[in-house]
Design a protein around this motif. Sequence first.
Motif, PDB file in Angstrom:
ATOM      1  N   THR A  76      -8.837  11.241   9.901  1.00 51.32           N
ATOM      2  CA  THR A  76      -7.673  10.634   9.265  1.00 51.32           C
ATOM      3  C   THR A  76      -6.808   9.883  10.272  1.00 51.32           C
ATOM      4  O   THR A  76      -6.958  10.046  11.484  1.00 51.32           O
ATOM      5  N   SER A  77      -5.912   9.081   9.728  1.00 46.35           N
ATOM      6  CA  SER A  77      -4.903   8.347  10.501  1.00 46.35           C
ATOM      7  C   SER A  77      -5.506   7.528  11.638  1.00 46.35           C
ATOM      8  O   SER A  77      -4.953   7.475  12.735  1.00 46.35           O
ATOM      9  N   VAL A 118      -1.813   0.830   0.368  1.00 48.82           N
ATOM     10  CA  VAL A 118      -1.929   2.000   1.226  1.00 48.82           C
ATOM     11  C   VAL A 118      -2.428   3.166   0.381  1.00 48.82           C
ATOM     12  O   VAL A 118      -2.044   3.313  -0.775  1.00 48.82           O
ATOM     13  N   ARG A 119      -3.316   3.956   0.969  1.00 44.87           N
ATOM     14  CA  ARG A 119      -3.747   5.200   0.339  1.00 44.87           C
ATOM     15  C   ARG A 119      -3.003   6.324   1.033  1.00 44.87           C
ATOM     16  O   ARG A 119      -3.035   6.453   2.259  1.00 44.87           O
ATOM     17  N   PHE A 135      -1.520   8.251   5.933  1.00 46.86           N
ATOM     18  CA  PHE A 135      -1.522   6.913   5.345  1.00 46.86           C
ATOM     19  C   PHE A 135      -2.762   6.179   5.822  1.00 46.86           C
ATOM     20  O   PHE A 135      -3.069   6.204   7.015  1.00 46.86           O
ATOM     21  N   VAL A 136      -3.463   5.523   4.912  1.00 47.15           N
ATOM     22  CA  VAL A 136      -4.584   4.660   5.281  1.00 47.15           C
ATOM     23  C   VAL A 136      -4.268   3.289   4.693  1.00 47.15           C
ATOM     24  O   VAL A 136      -4.307   3.094   3.477  1.00 47.15           O
ATOM     25  N   PHE A 137      -3.906   2.350   5.568  1.00 42.29           N
ATOM     26  CA  PHE A 137      -3.557   1.007   5.131  1.00 42.29           C
ATOM     27  C   PHE A 137      -4.816   0.166   4.958  1.00 42.29           C
ATOM     28  O   PHE A 137      -5.786   0.330   5.702  1.00 42.29           O
ATOM     29  N   GLU A 138      -4.796  -0.725   3.972  1.00 42.12           N
ATOM     30  CA  GLU A 138      -5.942  -1.596   3.739  1.00 42.12           C
ATOM     31  C   GLU A 138      -6.181  -2.490   4.951  1.00 42.12           C
ATOM     32  O   GLU A 138      -5.260  -2.772   5.730  1.00 42.12           O
ATOM     33  N   HIS A 151       8.022   1.294   3.791  1.00 43.15           N
ATOM     34  CA  HIS A 151       7.640   1.259   2.372  1.00 43.15           C
ATOM     35  C   HIS A 151       6.717   2.424   2.022  1.00 43.15           C
ATOM     36  O   HIS A 151       6.888   3.085   0.990  1.00 43.15           O
ATOM     37  N   ALA A 152       5.737   2.669   2.883  1.00 48.49           N
ATOM     38  CA  ALA A 152       4.802   3.767   2.641  1.00 48.49           C
ATOM     39  C   ALA A 152       5.544   5.109   2.644  1.00 48.49           C
ATOM     40  O   ALA A 152       5.287   5.968   1.800  1.00 48.49           O
TER      41      ALA A 152
END
Length: 165
Positions: A76-77, A118-119, A135-138, A151-152
Amino acid sequence: MRLLRAARLPASVRDALALDRGERVLAHAPTRGGSFVVATTTALRLPSAEGGFTSVPWERVDQASWKDGWLHVQETSGGPEHHVRLTEPGSVPETVRERVTATVVLTHHARLPGGGGVRIAGRRPAEGGGVRWSFVFEAGLDPDDPGLRAHAEQILQDLRRQTGL
């Protein structure tokens, strides 16, 4: 009729794992390099370049897949990726899938201002405790952009209010 029994994990490998108190081996598989991948109750243990093991707690596994004899793991991350060739996978792929899935409390995909998304994932460690968020950003979005991050974070706060997590 004689039942086939899974091979035991060699004692030298078990000793090298240095398992935590209460941690148990659930599945293991030999690798092409002569080591082992070991799935325990709390983490996935992968062979390291130094000859020992890298421990990846289940809640830190963002994605894992099994294809053409290879186990692919993404942390992750934006953490490292791991690619290990297993010679006899046994129940390792299924165990990895089950353990990773068991940590997921919530996943949510949200659109961000200006495009992209973002996921957000909430995961609970196998040994219990509070939810850990990632957070996983596109692709194409900068995860270090303070505006996107804000924002996330706001979306996460709204999710936590709505769910009580």
